[in-house]
Design a protein around this motif. Structure first.
Motif, PDB file in Angstrom:
ATOM      1  N   MET A 186     -19.709  36.393-137.257  1.00 38.55           N
ATOM      2  CA  MET A 186     -20.108  37.774-137.558  1.00 38.55           C
ATOM      3  C   MET A 186     -21.610  37.979-137.347  1.00 38.55           C
ATOM      4  SD  MET A 186     -17.405  39.506-138.219  1.00 38.55           S
ATOM      5  CE  MET A 186     -16.627  38.519-136.934  1.00 38.55           C
ATOM      6  N   THR A 187     -22.415  36.980-137.715  1.00 43.71           N
ATOM      7  CA  THR A 187     -23.862  37.074-137.498  1.00 43.71           C
ATOM      8  C   THR A 187     -24.175  37.176-136.003  1.00 43.71           C
ATOM      9  OG1 THR A 187     -24.328  35.789-139.492  1.00 43.71           O
ATOM     10  CG2 THR A 187     -26.076  35.897-137.837  1.00 43.71           C
ATOM     11  N   ARG A 190     -10.029  41.104-140.672  1.00 46.57           N
ATOM     12  CA  ARG A 190      -9.742  42.487-140.274  1.00 46.57           C
ATOM     13  C   ARG A 190     -11.034  43.163-139.844  1.00 46.57           C
ATOM     14  NH1 ARG A 190      -4.439  44.936-141.324  1.00 46.57           N
ATOM     15  NH2 ARG A 190      -4.542  46.947-140.313  1.00 46.57           N
ATOM     16  N   LEU A 191     -11.045  43.741-138.658  1.00 49.79           N
ATOM     17  CA  LEU A 191     -12.218  44.422-138.114  1.00 49.79           C
ATOM     18  C   LEU A 191     -11.898  45.906-137.951  1.00 49.79           C
ATOM     19  CD1 LEU A 191     -13.095  41.840-135.304  1.00 49.79           C
ATOM     20  CD2 LEU A 191     -14.010  41.925-137.629  1.00 49.79           C
ATOM     21  N   ASP A 247      -9.013  49.418-134.991  1.00 49.79           N
ATOM     22  CA  ASP A 247      -8.414  48.527-135.989  1.00 49.79           C
ATOM     23  C   ASP A 247      -7.931  47.254-135.303  1.00 49.79           C
ATOM     24  OD1 ASP A 247      -7.455  47.498-138.324  1.00 49.79           O
ATOM     25  OD2 ASP A 247      -5.820  48.930-138.590  1.00 49.79           O
ATOM     26  N   HIS A 248      -8.593  46.141-135.600  1.00 49.24           N
ATOM     27  CA  HIS A 248      -8.257  44.863-134.978  1.00 49.24           C
ATOM     28  C   HIS A 248      -8.171  43.762-136.027  1.00 49.24           C
ATOM     29  CE1 HIS A 248     -10.115  47.230-131.735  1.00 49.24           C
ATOM     30  NE2 HIS A 248      -9.421  46.486-130.875  1.00 49.24           N
ATOM     31  N   ARG A 267      -7.586  34.491-131.166  1.00 45.93           N
ATOM     32  CA  ARG A 267      -6.738  35.579-130.662  1.00 45.93           C
ATOM     33  C   ARG A 267      -7.160  36.869-131.357  1.00 45.93           C
ATOM     34  NH1 ARG A 267      -1.446  35.455-128.711  1.00 45.93           N
ATOM     35  NH2 ARG A 267      -2.104  33.435-127.889  1.00 45.93           N
ATOM     36  N   LEU A 268      -7.178  37.948-130.608  1.00 47.75           N
ATOM     37  CA  LEU A 268      -7.517  39.260-131.158  1.00 47.75           C
ATOM     38  C   LEU A 268      -6.299  40.171-131.049  1.00 47.75           C
ATOM     39  CD1 LEU A 268      -9.871  41.061-132.271  1.00 47.75           C
ATOM     40  CD2 LEU A 268     -10.170  41.873-129.923  1.00 47.75           C
ATOM     41  N   PHE A 269      -5.863  40.696-132.175  1.00 46.72           N
ATOM     42  CA  PHE A 269      -4.734  41.634-132.192  1.00 46.72           C
ATOM     43  C   PHE A 269      -5.264  43.050-132.368  1.00 46.72           C
ATOM     44  CE2 PHE A 269      -2.748  37.641-133.525  1.00 46.72           C
ATOM     45  CZ  PHE A 269      -1.681  37.598-132.639  1.00 46.72           C
TER      46      PHE A 269
END
Length: 350
Positions: free
Chosen positions: A143-144, A28-29, A118-119, A110-112
């Motif tokens: 993430m790095t 979750r991003l 909010d992704h 895949r990115l929702f």
């Protein structure tokens, strides 16, 4: 290919639609997302870990590792709108689609988008190129790299000391040829032949329905809690007997299964990380192996005595953990069935 990869390759050729060997992760991003930086970070991930841009075609019936250039392999991160109500369904659809490892890289992304801030980022990687341990370096490295790319910089990480293809070559060199009586592989094969001789094909646990002719891999989950007092008691028992918590739990599970199946011969499977060298700790790859832990349960024996025997058997198994489980099945050659797992039907993952 490494020995474990060979089995994964065979299973994939048998059924490219199956998702049973897919390993998913969703992150979750929250906050402003730089999509360009994220796409660059995924390319950095593939540049760092060759195994994620490796396909496994065959020549004369034998598979080999073909490592693709980053530009050719990097998956495009598709962006799809989602709501909280349909998010799980959409993620499940992504991670449940199979791979053809002879032509597709073993990574999908895949990115929702639930809102501008909010992704959910989803990766699924095929087991031929990763194991459960691999998810930590995969997510950490993405993430790095993202944090660096979002600041307009390239990731400053140190190069990996080895790549997975190096491990595959090293493994075959160290284990040697099973036909060579002096090889490590031959010695471990002899150990397992002795240890698993006469093992029953199935642990006949009481069931509320018969096994289907072909296992479906459908399953459920039942949760329960071991309270703090019980946990302290288990830890104290392990210290007092010179064992580990794993060995104590293994012994208790063996006793339970012996009673439930009315048998004195219990085989339990357990996964082992297979990362005996520090150089591979941060590497994405298929290292995990599966051991068969066999226990003879005497109902007239005290628990401490059984625990002592289980301790010795577990240590012996861990000392002979290099031979791949897939090869072990071929060596022991149990009666094959599409209805059950070979050699054991219960796994203890601790």
């Amino acid at each position: 290919l490494s020995l474990a990869q060979q089995r994964m390759w065979f299973l994939n050729r048998f059924d490219t639609e199956s998702s049973v060997n897919n390993i998913p992760v969703a992150v979750r991003l929250t906050g402003a997302l730089d999509l360009g930086a994220l796409r660059a970070a995924v390319q950095d991930l593939l540049a760092r870990h060759e195994v994620l841009r490796t396909v496994y075609p065959e020549v004369d019936g034998r598979p080999y590792q073909l490592i693709l250039p980053v530009a050719e392999a990097a998956p495009d991160i598709d962006v799809e709108s989602a709501t909280e109500d349909d998010l799980l369904q959409k993620v499940t659809a992504v991670v449940s689609r199979g791979f053809d490892v002879t032509t597709e890289i073993p990574l999908r992304a895949r990115l929702f988008e639930l809102s501008e801030r909010d992704h959910v980022l989803v990766f699924v990687v095929h087991h031929i190129s990763a194991d459960g341990w691999s998810i930590s370096p995969l997510t950490r490295d993405v993430m790095t790299a993202y944090m660096s790319r979002a600041e307009g910089q390239v990731p400053g990480w140190a190069p990996l000391p080895v790549q997975y293809a190096d491990f595959a070559i090293w493994q075959r060199d160290v284990l040697g040829d099973e036909d060579d009586a002096a090889s490590l592989l031959a010695a471990q094969a002899d150990f397992w032949k002795r240890t698993l001789a006469g093992l029953p094909d199935e642990l006949n646990l009481p069931m509320d329905r018969p096994r289907p002719a072909v296992q479906s891999f459908a399953g459920g989950m039942v949760g329960f809690t071991i309270d703090a007092d019980t946990h302290r008691g288990l830890a104290a028992l392990a210290r007092r007997t010179g064992t580990t918590m794993f060995m104590v739990v293994h012994t208790a599970l063996a006793v339970f299964l012996a009673r439930m199946a009315d048998t004195d011969d219990v085989a339990i499977g357990t996964p082992i990380a297979g990362r005996g060298e520090a150089e591979v700790d941060d590497l994405i790859g298929m290292f995990v192996n599966t051991l068969v832990l066999r226990s003879r349960v005497d109902t007239g024996e005290g628990f401490s005595d059984l625990l002592a025997r289980v301790r010795e058997a577990d240590l012996e198994a861990f000392a002979h953990a290099d031979i791949p489980f897939e090869r072990l099945v071929e060596i022991i050659d149990p009666e094959r069935s599409t209805a059950r797992h070979p050699l054991f039907q219960v796994v203890l993952s601790f």
